[in-house]
Motif scaffolding. Sequence first.
Motif, mmCIF file in Angstrom:
data_model
loop_
_atom_site.group_PDB
_atom_site.id
_atom_site.type_symbol
_atom_site.label_atom_id
_atom_site.label_comp_id
_atom_site.label_asym_id
_atom_site.label_seq_id
_atom_site.Cartn_x
_atom_site.Cartn_y
_atom_site.Cartn_z
ATOM 1 N N THR A 199 0.901 -1.216 0.304
ATOM 2 C CA THR A 199 0.253 -0.440 0.036
ATOM 3 C C THR A 199 0.893 0.787 -0.400
ATOM 4 O OG1 THR A 199 -0.201 0.086 2.411
ATOM 5 C CG2 THR A 199 -1.622 -1.464 1.609
ATOM 6 N N PRO A 253 -7.563 -2.908 -4.761
ATOM 7 C CA PRO A 253 -5.609 -1.419 -5.310
ATOM 8 C C PRO A 253 -6.399 -0.329 -4.994
ATOM 9 C CG PRO A 253 -7.706 -2.338 -6.881
ATOM 10 C CD PRO A 253 -8.432 -3.220 -5.447
ATOM 11 N N GLU A 254 -7.772 0.198 -4.818
ATOM 12 C CA GLU A 254 -7.769 1.711 -4.399
ATOM 13 C C GLU A 254 -7.154 2.201 -3.185
ATOM 14 O OE1 GLU A 254 -8.237 3.760 -7.110
ATOM 15 O OE2 GLU A 254 -7.639 1.856 -8.702
ATOM 16 N N THR A 255 -7.853 1.186 -2.460
ATOM 17 C CA THR A 255 -7.648 1.738 -0.575
ATOM 18 C C THR A 255 -6.330 1.863 -0.456
ATOM 19 O OG1 THR A 255 -9.933 0.256 -0.528
ATOM 20 C CG2 THR A 255 -8.735 0.804 0.876
ATOM 21 N N LYS A 284 -3.901 2.482 -2.664
ATOM 22 C CA LYS A 284 -3.015 3.662 -2.846
ATOM 23 C C LYS A 284 -3.399 4.897 -1.736
ATOM 24 C CE LYS A 284 -4.283 2.908 -7.618
ATOM 25 N NZ LYS A 284 -4.705 3.104 -8.702
ATOM 26 N N VAL A 285 -4.894 5.006 -0.944
ATOM 27 C CA VAL A 285 -5.018 5.342 0.248
ATOM 28 C C VAL A 285 -3.902 5.492 1.433
ATOM 29 C CG1 VAL A 285 -6.937 7.002 -1.257
ATOM 30 C CG2 VAL A 285 -7.495 5.411 1.336
ATOM 31 N N ALA A 315 -18.414 7.586 -8.233
ATOM 32 C CA ALA A 315 -17.322 7.499 -7.478
ATOM 33 C C ALA A 315 -17.517 6.649 -5.917
ATOM 34 C CB ALA A 315 -16.557 8.935 -7.792
ATOM 35 N N ASP A 363 -13.855 -1.212 -1.870
ATOM 36 C CA ASP A 363 -12.567 -0.348 -2.228
ATOM 37 C C ASP A 363 -12.609 0.695 -2.783
ATOM 38 O OD1 ASP A 363 -9.828 -0.554 -2.727
ATOM 39 O OD2 ASP A 363 -10.119 -1.086 -4.878
ATOM 40 N N GLN A 364 -13.922 0.789 -3.242
ATOM 41 C CA GLN A 364 -14.436 1.659 -3.917
ATOM 42 C C GLN A 364 -14.942 3.051 -2.554
ATOM 43 O OE1 GLN A 364 -18.150 0.899 -6.579
ATOM 44 N NE2 GLN A 364 -17.338 3.099 -7.907
ATOM 45 N N SER A 367 -12.188 4.168 -0.569
ATOM 46 C CA SER A 367 -11.557 5.103 -1.018
ATOM 47 C C SER A 367 -12.172 6.253 -1.803
ATOM 48 C CB SER A 367 -10.440 4.267 -2.824
ATOM 49 O OG SER A 367 -11.636 4.181 -4.005
ATOM 50 N N ALA A 368 -12.806 6.289 -2.138
ATOM 51 C CA ALA A 368 -14.144 7.844 -2.555
ATOM 52 C C ALA A 368 -14.114 8.505 -1.188
ATOM 53 C CB ALA A 368 -15.130 7.200 -3.310
ATOM 54 N N THR A 420 -10.592 10.490 0.068
ATOM 55 C CA THR A 420 -10.240 10.940 -0.982
ATOM 56 C C THR A 420 -11.280 12.031 -1.160
ATOM 57 O OG1 THR A 420 -9.544 9.294 -2.261
ATOM 58 C CG2 THR A 420 -9.456 11.491 -3.155
#
Lengths: 433, 562
Positions: A80, A92-94, A96-97, A262, A312-313, A316-317, A320
């Motif tokens: 991560t 994967p998106e989570t 990244k943050v 998002a 995940d979506q 992460s949204a 962000t």
Amino acid sequence: MAIWNNFGMNRRHFLQHVATAAATIPAVNFLSHVQANAAALKSSQKACILMWMGGGPPTIDIWDLKPGSKNGGEFKPIDTAAPGVQITEGMPETAKVFNDLSIIRSMSTREADHGRGRYYMQTSYVPNPTVVHPAFGSVVSFEIGRKRTALQIPAFVSIDGGSGQAGFLGMSHAPFVVDSSGRIRNSPSDEAKSRLPARLAMLKEIEDGFVASKRGELPEAHKDVYSNAVNLMVSPQMAAFDSSRTEAALGLEKESDQIKDAYGRNSFGQGLLMARRLVQTGVPFVEVNMGGWDLHAGVFQALRTQRLPQLDQGISALVTDLKQRGMLDDVVLVWMGEFGRTPRINQDVGRDHWAASWSVMMGGGGLKNGQAIGATDADGIQIADGSKSYLPGDVWATVAHAMGIPVNTVHTSKRGRPMKLANGGTPIQELIG
Amino acid sequence: MNVSKMKRLVIAIGLVFLTSSVALCESLVAEDRAVSKSAAASGSEESSASGVSIVDFINEQLRQVWQDNEIKPSEIASDEEWVRRVYLDICGRIPSVQEVRSFVADENARKRQVLIGELLESDDYVRNFTTIWSNNCIGRGEPRRVSRAGMEKFFREAFGRNRPWKDTVVDLVTGEGHFEENGAVNYILAQMQNQDEGVQLTAMTTRLFLGMQVQCTQCHNHPFNKWQQDQFWEFNSFFRQVDKRDVQKADPNTGRMVDDYSEVIWRDFSGPVYFEKRSGLMQVAFPKYQGKQIDPGPETDRRAELARLMVESSEGEASLIAQAFVNRTWGQFFGYGFTRPVDDMGPHNPASHPEVLNRLADEFQASNYDVKRLISLICSTEAYGLSSQSGKNNDADNPAAGEVPLFSHMYLKSMQAEQLYDSLIVASNAHQSGQGGWAAQEAQRRTWMQQFVVAFENDENDEATTFNGTITQALMMMNSELMDKAVSIERGSFLFETLNRPGPDSKKIEELYLAALSRQPNRAEQSRAQKMLAAYPASKKLAGYQDLFWALLNSNEFVFVH
């Protein structure tokens, strides 16, 4: 409260008011003072968003993977943004943050029954027949909500939920349960609003009479709840529930299709979006529920096709979005269910209830994020040697710290027994630094 | 009722196993559970028991406890307070204006007793208890592949014919077949939402019918009793011959396969069940209840054996079925049972009034589990007839604050959603506008109910309700279509009919109070209401009454059973 007190201060005033009301006072006059109060709200206030994973999530497949163990399951860990912290490849998106998130990998909570586990994780206390403890959302409502006098909607909102209770703190701190569609059932029509003053004046008379007849605490609590309900239903802050509404004075605008996309077009994603709007409006505690985690069978299939993509979506949204708005340091995030799931994979390719060693995720709130705290052993069946283990009270004490609630706060049960905040838990040192 | 002849079988003490299980679940942080001076202190038991009627016995026991705790009971409830309470508790709805009037006017000294008897013969009693027990067995939601209609039909017959409760329990536990032809099977179907080898069925059966919580022992032993996990699985092994079949059919319009019916069927099973200790060791368990093992071979019908064992009593004690039902039913009428919660009985959680509980359970069993008789006994006690107003003499009797209930005044209960719905219908006379039969009304109420159900979608099949005194409920009361209908002034509505009758305002105000609160307004209320109405212009008079009725129906006095 404000509206309630407009009526029945004395009988003469009361009767005059009814006379006016009967001639149908325009709703707009009636509401004007409410609007004036609403404008006074500040947007950057402390809040907590609890992501509640009802049924008990398999954290061994999400936050604490065991590659190489027979218990490891079908997912591989990935790196991560936080150095040294790995999570499931399904998020994967989570990943990244993850600088803004943390994992507590050594929860050990002993209650592996849904009802008991839910109660324990939400209140920090094990169930006890003689006292009902408040869920932490109710504690926040009691400690912070009461001080936000400009807040007209409930201080504890549960989206798609309904399990928490206010216990000895009283019904007016119970969660207000809504669904993620944003539609509040039984909202009043304009006609109903216009008739409220007269009706409430009459109601007050009847209710006071019953309270005075000495029948315990419930009649008074009923009055309080009605008062909250009236404040809510005539408030412009109702716009916070509805992503299609703009309320400039509150800094709320209609959410674009992009932002809705998002977060994810599912109840969890839209629930998180609503949570952000509520927090913007000043609500200090919002619970967003994602149910269906009781994966006794087919756990990997369910994770891959549905659970992990939505999580995940949504997560992460949210991170962000809060960050872009400069809110992330004020909003502490907690992700948990009533327990984790067995490291051992059962004959139905499922995992059963497991409370001995599992993970909770936290983030935002000005915490020192990007960490994985504590560890389980190579097969995930116990807390690793030398690792500290944590209780729900430690998680909630950390939240209290982040929100500015003194950790040594003590409440009093109805029998006069002192009840420590978060059952005397200690903020997690690594997170508060 | 040849029960006195019923052979009381001696059963080995083994039952401690299931009983002492689990409010404790590894750790019970005992918030001072002071059992006041109640239980043990009131020692006049057996001597006075014989020759004294059961109601007198209960009254004496409760009075003794009041005395020991130095409190005085509240006044006897007024006729108006009592009649509203007994209708809500037995029939699940408030009384109509006419019903209040005729009861209050009745000069028969035994009129309360008479009314209890009449209500127990009414359809509303059957409907109310059918609702309560259907909710207990399958929940308020719509579990997959369960027929609520079938479940309700089963209970309607059970309560309508006043079948012995033990027969009802036996049918629920041993049921097989089509979910509408044999409605009892819906209980089992609702516990089979997951492929869990009867775990949920085990936990629910012990909790609901035996008054014991064993769910925690599925996974681990109680720290003080090393048998317990074994016993969970021993009990569970009785349910391993259960299977279900979900049948589909082709939809004639679309040609697609859709749900048809479900049924509980026999499954061949013999020998032990296997379970895993926390240590990871595999263990075996054979079917065993109260220390009695049955033949684990393929010829044994395990559930039939279990049913046989469940209705047996151990020496000197009523069966667990009787104890559990008495405790739960007392709790239903008083708001608190003899244990807290009502379904967690056993040595680890002593009853507040063991003499009363045991005596009622003995009587219940001796009467061949006569449900109506039990309700009649409960409603005939002095405690049930007391006012819900408390004073300085008994303020300390406050179970809402965690105290042991002493039953020195009636405790307020919040109306259940179904009670509220039915009461609004009665208050606004909607039932007289003739809207279909039982099925149609039931369907309407069910649709309305669903807005409050929160299902947790887990293997315990549990759910919560948002009809729980919070804002959600307040919004429904203030703004819903149901309330709009209740205060409607359309032709045929209660308000229309009442207000169009000749007579002074005072009479009409009286009618509204009687309809909503089952009582006359006092003088202050009457004069206030008149003044309020006088403030409305003549053209808005109806709206004034409408607002008054709205306020009455939204009040705390309306929504609590007191």
